[in-house]
Design a protein around this motif. Structure first.
Motif, PDB file in Angstrom:
ATOM      1  N   LEU A   1       0.822  -1.203   0.000  1.00 13.88           N
ATOM      2  CA  LEU A   1       0.000   0.000   0.000  1.00 13.88           C
ATOM      3  C   LEU A   1       0.856   1.254   0.000  1.00 13.88           C
ATOM      4  CD1 LEU A   1      -2.859   1.127   0.055  1.00 13.88           C
ATOM      5  CD2 LEU A   1      -2.786   1.006   2.556  1.00 13.88           C
ATOM      6  N   ARG A   2       1.922   1.253   0.806  1.00 12.01           N
ATOM      7  CA  ARG A   2       2.807   2.428   0.839  1.00 12.01           C
ATOM      8  C   ARG A   2       3.447   2.656  -0.531  1.00 12.01           C
ATOM      9  NH1 ARG A   2       4.373   0.239   5.867  1.00 12.01           N
ATOM     10  NH2 ARG A   2       6.251  -0.659   4.921  1.00 12.01           N
ATOM     11  N   THR A  45       0.782   3.694  -3.214  1.00 14.08           N
ATOM     12  CA  THR A  45       0.294   5.052  -2.976  1.00 14.08           C
ATOM     13  C   THR A  45       1.334   6.084  -3.392  1.00 14.08           C
ATOM     14  OG1 THR A  45      -1.056   4.257  -1.132  1.00 14.08           O
ATOM     15  CG2 THR A  45      -0.627   6.623  -1.228  1.00 14.08           C
ATOM     16  N   SER A  46       2.589   5.822  -3.057  1.00  5.19           N
ATOM     17  CA  SER A  46       3.668   6.749  -3.417  1.00  5.19           C
ATOM     18  C   SER A  46       3.852   6.841  -4.934  1.00  5.19           C
ATOM     19  CB  SER A  46       4.977   6.297  -2.760  1.00  5.19           C
ATOM     20  OG  SER A  46       6.052   7.108  -3.166  1.00  5.19           O
ATOM     21  N   HIS A  96       1.725   5.995  -7.260  1.00  3.71           N
ATOM     22  CA  HIS A  96       0.500   6.511  -7.877  1.00  3.71           C
ATOM     23  C   HIS A  96       0.438   8.037  -7.793  1.00  3.71           C
ATOM     24  CE1 HIS A  96      -3.612   6.883  -9.154  1.00  3.71           C
ATOM     25  NE2 HIS A  96      -4.016   7.301  -7.964  1.00  3.71           N
ATOM     26  N   ILE A 115      -5.896   0.085  -4.965  1.00  4.77           N
ATOM     27  CA  ILE A 115      -5.669   0.592  -3.604  1.00  4.77           C
ATOM     28  C   ILE A 115      -6.840   0.221  -2.698  1.00  4.77           C
ATOM     29  CG2 ILE A 115      -5.512   2.712  -2.230  1.00  4.77           C
ATOM     30  CD1 ILE A 115      -3.828   3.900  -4.518  1.00  4.77           C
ATOM     31  N   GLU A 162      -6.686  -2.064   0.660  1.00  5.22           N
ATOM     32  CA  GLU A 162      -7.236  -1.554   1.918  1.00  5.22           C
ATOM     33  C   GLU A 162      -8.277  -2.520   2.488  1.00  5.22           C
ATOM     34  OE1 GLU A 162      -6.730   3.283   1.233  1.00  5.22           O
ATOM     35  OE2 GLU A 162      -8.564   2.269   0.588  1.00  5.22           O
TER      36      GLU A 162
END
Length: 555
Positions: free
Chosen positions: A198-199, A202-203, A205, A253, A257
């Motif tokens: 996820l980290r 997210t970064s 993206h 994502i 989650e």
């Protein structure tokens, strides 16, 4: 524990990603020798069909439903039944839902909100049932409770050091400790992987979104970024892999989650030295300590009553009102709500008392869509099951969602109606496995438990559309959905043939089902093909139309 069947979505790790009868109408029947030679539905189900596939007819629709629509069209017109109470022992139910509010049972002997036990049944203001959990939401698994209870007594000891009268619980403790440590470690590993994925996603993206000037983009647009430097190439390569799982990165994502939320919930279930139940103030290991709980059958948070609300809708959501969905049962059926199942494993005391409440307050059918693989006081539940049988009440039970053979003694699930995994203690306890909507070799839900001795019948349990809290609707799946589909049929039989006993209703459902002896895939493993009739005691699929035909011969 109530379980909506949902796999941890992705079998990936961050390292892998970075690197790489007396009436003329005939019974419905299946007679072909090879299930795959029967007419198969080639075209996908329409939205309408998918939302009601469990009510369809195998012959007419080539969908392995229960012939509910055919029953209403051909058998029930001109007939009337009696009011019949069905108890839903579950996580609580949103009784204000627009499709449920008119089918909720009201205790006729209780005066609302006067703070008195008007009917002297031991429960104050129990208008629509009882909440045996009060404000409790989260809970441990039974194995964690066993460890907490006996760790100080058994930790570090061998069986030779244990008195003979405690060796059974010592062996249970050892098994629980081994399983807990293994599963908890695996969940922690999965959480670490998902957190890192996820980290990273997210970064990357955020950087790509800024570069393209939009939040949602295709893999083609991602790969078409001109003149990327080495860092940008790494982001492009990394995110490209995510398109294997979802069509956009924001959806991926959301997927991750969701996985994390599920994993974190399971970690709570496995937690040790927890005290979720302390707020109730009772001793969960004293069956006589029964003055606890409240009358809030929806529970403290309506949203957390999803499972029970969904189960209730399958059984008896108001029919023909032009909104939402139709339950299996019509307005003759009223739902008694008993909240006794938290987000962890249920306590034996709560289940035993809930069954007895249902029996003593007029329920003719009880739905139990929950289960666990450890039990400290199964005798309380066995006694309640036998009490229900003595009082002519049918219990319809979910088989479980682990794809296990319940006839294997190492896979013993609770509740059940067999002391020694072979001899039934009740003739009014019906256990149900789950069917897929696809007729053919994939007809058995890949998650469904099974067992020639321990499972009685199969019913629709994959992608079932039903009521959800706050006037919404959802698809859910599990044997938790197969059981209420069967409960709806049982309730209607009890309504239209009230002179038939619970044991007769069970026998009618079993005998009237659709039989096939053909090969189906078990546990989602194509190498595990088994004759369908070897997966349950009856070898049959619940069929409402046939059940009504057979009941008419037995009335």
């Amino acid at each position: 524990m109530y379980t909506i069947y949902k796999k941890i979505t992705l079998a990936i790790t961050i390292s892998a990603l970075i690197v790489g009868c007396d009436t003329p109408a005939p019974l419905v029947s299946v007679v072909e020798a090879n299930i795959d030679s029967n007419p198969l539905k080639i075209t996908p189900l329409t939205d309408t069909q998918e939302k009601s596939w469990g009510a369809k007819d195998l012959v007419i629709d080539t969908i392995p439903g229960m012939s509910v629509e055919k029953t209403y069209a051909e058998i029930l017109p001109g007939k009337s039944g009696v009011q019949t109470i069905v108890a839903v022992i579950d996580s609580g139910t949103d009784i204000t839902h627009k499709d449920l509010k008119n089918v909720i049972w009201t205790n006729p002997k209780e005066i609302p909100n006067n703070g008195k036990d008007d009917d002297n049944n031991g429960y104050i203001d129990d208008i629509h049932g009882w909440n045996f959990l009060g404000d409790v939401l989260d809970e441990q698994l039974e194995l964690a409770r066993i460890i907490d209870r006996y760790d100080s007594e058994f930790k570090g000891k061998t069986i030779a050091q244990i008195p003979a009268n405690k060796r059974d619980i010592f062996l249970s403790y050892q098994k629980a400790r081994t399983e807990h440590d293994r599963e908890y470690s695996e969940l922690q590993r999965l959480k670490q992987d998902r957190d890192q994925i996820l980290r990273e996603v997210t970064s990357s993206h955020a950087i790509i979104s800024k570069k393209l000037g939009k939040e949602t983009y295709t893999i083609k647009e991602l790969r078409a970024i001109p003149n990327p430097n080495e860092e940008m190439q790494n982001h492009i390569g990394f995110l490209s892999q995510m398109f294997q799982y979802e069509e956009t990165i924001p959806k991926f994502i959301t997927l991750i989650e969701g996985d994390l939320e599920q994993i974190e919930g399971q970690l709570i279930n496995y937690s040790l030295n927890a005290s979720f139940r302390d707020v109730l103030g009772d001793n969960p290991y004293d069956i006589n300590d029964n003055s606890y709980g409240d009358n809030n059958v929806s529970g403290p948070n309506q949203e957390d009553a999803l499972h029970g609300t969904h189960v209730a809708g399958i059984i008896a959501a108001q029919r023909d009102n032009g909104i939402g969905m139709d339950g299996i049962a019509n307005s003759n059926i009223k739902l008694m709500i008993l909240r006794a199942v938290s987000k962890g494993d249920e306590y034996d005391k709560d289940i035993a008392l809930a069954i007895r409440y249902a029996v003593d307050n007029g329920a003719k059918v009880i739905n139990t869509s929950f289960g666990k693989y450890y039990s400290q006081n199964p005798e309380w539940v066995y006694d309640a099951i036998k009490y229900a049988a003595k009082k002519d009440v049918l219990i319809v039970n979910a088989a479980g969602n682990e794809g296990l053979n319940l006839d294997d003694s190492s896979n013993r699930v609770y509740p059940n109606d067999q002391w020694n995994n072979s001899t039934e203690i009740s003739d009014t306890f019906l256990t149900v496995g789950a069917l897929n909507k696809k007729y053919g070799s994939e007809m058995v839900a890949d998650f469904s438990n099974y067992g020639k001795s321990n499972v009685d019948v199969f019913a629709p349990g994959v992608r079932i559309w039903s009521t959800a809290p706050n006037n919404t609707y959802e698809f859910l799946q599990g044997t938790s959905m197969a059981a209420p589909n069967t409960t709806g049929v049982a309730a209607m039989l009890r309504s239209y043939y009230p002179k038939l006993k619970a044991s007769q209703i069970k026998n009618i459902i079993i005998k009237s089902g659709l039989l096939t002896t053909n090969s189906v895939i078990v546990s989602g493993d194509p190498s595990k093909r088994t004759r369908f009739d070897e997966l349950s005691k009856s070898g049959k699929i619940v069929n409402m139309y046939n059940a009504f035909k057979l009941a008419a011969l037995n009335k």
